[in-house]
Design an enzyme around this catalytic site. Structure first.
Site, short mmCIF file in Angstrom:
data_model
loop_
_atom_site.label_atom_id
_atom_site.label_comp_id
_atom_site.label_asym_id
_atom_site.label_seq_id
_atom_site.Cartn_x
_atom_site.Cartn_y
_atom_site.Cartn_z
N TYR A 61 0.78 -1.18 0.14
CA TYR A 61 0.15 0.10 0.03
C TYR A 61 0.78 1.19 0.02
CZ TYR A 61 -3.01 3.71 1.54
OH TYR A 61 -3.88 5.00 1.86
N1 LIG Z 1 -9.43 7.12 5.13
C1 LIG Z 1 -8.47 7.52 5.13
O1 LIG Z 1 -7.96 8.11 6.27
C2 LIG Z 1 -7.48 7.88 4.23
C3 LIG Z 1 -6.31 8.37 4.32
C4 LIG Z 1 -5.27 8.48 3.47
C5 LIG Z 1 -5.67 8.08 1.99
N2 LIG Z 1 -6.94 7.69 1.86
C6 LIG Z 1 -7.11 7.14 0.63
O2 LIG Z 1 -8.31 7.43 0.21
C7 LIG Z 1 -9.02 6.48 -0.71
C8 LIG Z 1 -10.21 6.08 -0.30
O3 LIG Z 1 -10.23 5.30 1.03
P1 LIG Z 1 -11.06 5.00 2.01
O4 LIG Z 1 -10.71 5.49 3.19
O5 LIG Z 1 -12.46 5.80 1.43
O6 LIG Z 1 -11.49 3.56 1.98
P2 LIG Z 1 -12.81 2.59 2.07
O7 LIG Z 1 -13.84 3.51 2.76
O8 LIG Z 1 -12.34 1.20 2.29
O9 LIG Z 1 -13.24 2.69 0.38
C9 LIG Z 1 -12.39 2.30 -0.61
C10 LIG Z 1 -13.27 1.86 -1.81
O10 LIG Z 1 -12.39 1.27 -2.71
C11 LIG Z 1 -13.06 0.20 -3.25
N3 LIG Z 1 -12.31 -1.17 -3.63
C12 LIG Z 1 -11.38 -1.72 -2.84
N4 LIG Z 1 -10.74 -2.68 -3.66
C13 LIG Z 1 -11.33 -2.72 -4.87
C14 LIG Z 1 -11.48 -3.28 -6.08
N5 LIG Z 1 -10.66 -4.42 -6.07
N6 LIG Z 1 -12.28 -3.06 -7.16
C15 LIG Z 1 -12.97 -2.02 -7.09
N7 LIG Z 1 -13.00 -1.21 -6.01
C16 LIG Z 1 -12.33 -1.63 -4.81
C17 LIG Z 1 -13.86 -0.31 -2.27
O11 LIG Z 1 -15.04 -1.03 -2.65
P3 LIG Z 1 -16.01 -2.01 -1.36
O12 LIG Z 1 -16.77 -1.12 -0.89
O13 LIG Z 1 -16.68 -3.04 -2.46
O14 LIG Z 1 -14.98 -2.74 -0.51
C18 LIG Z 1 -14.37 0.82 -1.46
O15 LIG Z 1 -15.44 1.40 -2.18
C19 LIG Z 1 -7.94 5.45 -1.00
O16 LIG Z 1 -7.27 5.74 -2.03
C20 LIG Z 1 -7.21 5.58 0.46
O17 LIG Z 1 -5.86 5.07 0.00
C21 LIG Z 1 -7.62 7.33 3.05
#
Ligand SMILES: NC(=O)c1ccc[n+]([C@@H]2O[C@H](COP(=O)([O-])OP(=O)(O)OC[C@H]3O[C@@H](n4cnc5c(N)ncnc54)[C@H](OP(=O)(O)O)[C@@H]3O)[C@@H](O)[C@H]2O)c1
Length: 245
Positions: A166
């Site tokens: 990651y």
């Molecule tokens: N939250 C934080 O604190 C944070 C901090 C830094 C960066 N980020 C970045 O922000 C972005 C969103 O993260 P989030 O926190 O919102 O995470 P999240 O709530 O886990 O959402 C991730 C999304 O990506 C989808 N996904 C994962 N694997 C996939 C696949 N193989 N094919 C298609 N879709 C897929 C998931 O689908 P499902 O719902 O079906 O699982 C989900 O809708 C990411 O790039 C993450 O690295 C987040």
């Protein structure tokens, strides 16, 4: 950037594709872009989650979205070409692309990192972003204000141990974004990356199980930078990595 106040119709008549649109930040971005006039295409792997976001957008009276179920882990080159063809046939345009989906897999030292898991994470977090960008570029090139927005992570600003594939994928995303921004600098496309910062989502809860989720901002509260980078006001931003918080 958090002070940015977008016009109500900032994204009117634009078509924006969002990966990982069924949950967390992707869901918030889809709803926020739609609330500012965009027709959003919701790409994700869990159809019922995408349907829920679809209903939320329709119920709010925003432009009718579209759903595109796709598992980025198993997708092959033809799947990306097919997606671009469908976008062309259905909408005849693409104005914005938000690479948001990501897989965290596990946190552990590199010497213990499962190689199969490494490939899977790289497929979702890096290779999918490359393949999707390449497939969508012909349509984005026709847009008046094309926007490609990658999602980075604070891990690239303060390196920490154990973030495995990651963490490495996010460094690579920054590099790919900057290379692309340079290559497209003479076009109407602007390419940037966003660092969401700690946000209350499933991914964050999984990575930090001891943390109180209520101490974190919700995805809806960090949308100002997403809107800025997706709309015409960000004409002068290219190749930048912007903190959403
Ligand atoms: N939250 C934080 O604190 C944070 C901090 C830094 C960066 N980020 C970045 O922000 C972005 C969103 O993260 P989030 O926190 O919102 O995470 P999240 O709530 O886990 O959402 C991730 C999304 O990506 C989808 N996904 C994962 N694997 C996939 C696949 N193989 N094919 C298609 N879709 C897929 C998931 O689908 P499902 O719902 O079906 O699982 C989900 O809708 C990411 O790039 C993450 O690295 C987040």
């Amino acid at each position: 950037m958090q002070d940015y106040s977008p016009a109500a119709d900032l994204l009117k008549e634009r078509v924006i594709l969002i990966t990982g649109a069924g949950d967390g930040i992707g869901r918030a971005a889809a709803r926020s872009f739609a609330a500012h006039g965009a027709t959003v295409v919701l790409l994700g792997r869990t159809t019922h989650k995408l349907e829920k976001v679809y209903d939320e957008i329709v119920d709010a009276g925003h432009p009718q979205p579209a759903i595109y179920p796709m598992n980025l882990e198993g997708a092959v080159i033809k799947d990306y070409d097919d997606l671009a063809k469908v976008m062309d046939q259905e909408f005849g345009r693409l104005d914005g692309l938000l690479h948001n989906a990501a897989s965290l897999a596990r946190l552990c030292p590199l010497d213990q990192y499962d190689p199969e898991g490494w490939y899977k994470v790289m497929q979702v977090n890096l290779n999918a972003a490359f393949l999707l960008t390449q497939a969508c570029l012909p349509l984005l090139n026709k847009a008046e204000d094309g926007r490609i927005l990658f999602t980075s992570d604070q891990i690239t600003q303060e390196v920490k141990a154990y973030w495995g594939a990651y963490g490495v994928s996010k460094f690579a995303i920054n590099g790919m974004m900057q290379m692309l921004a340079e290559e497209l600098s003479n076009t109407n496309i602007r390419t940037n990356a966003i660092v969401p910062g700690p946000v209350r989502t499933s991914m964050r809860a999984w990575a930090y199980p001891g943390e109180d989720p209520n101490s974190l901002p919700t995805p809806d509260t960090i949308m100002a930078s997403y809107l800025y980078l997706m709309g015409a006001d960000s004409k002068e931003s290219n190749g930048e990595i912007i903190n959403a918080q």
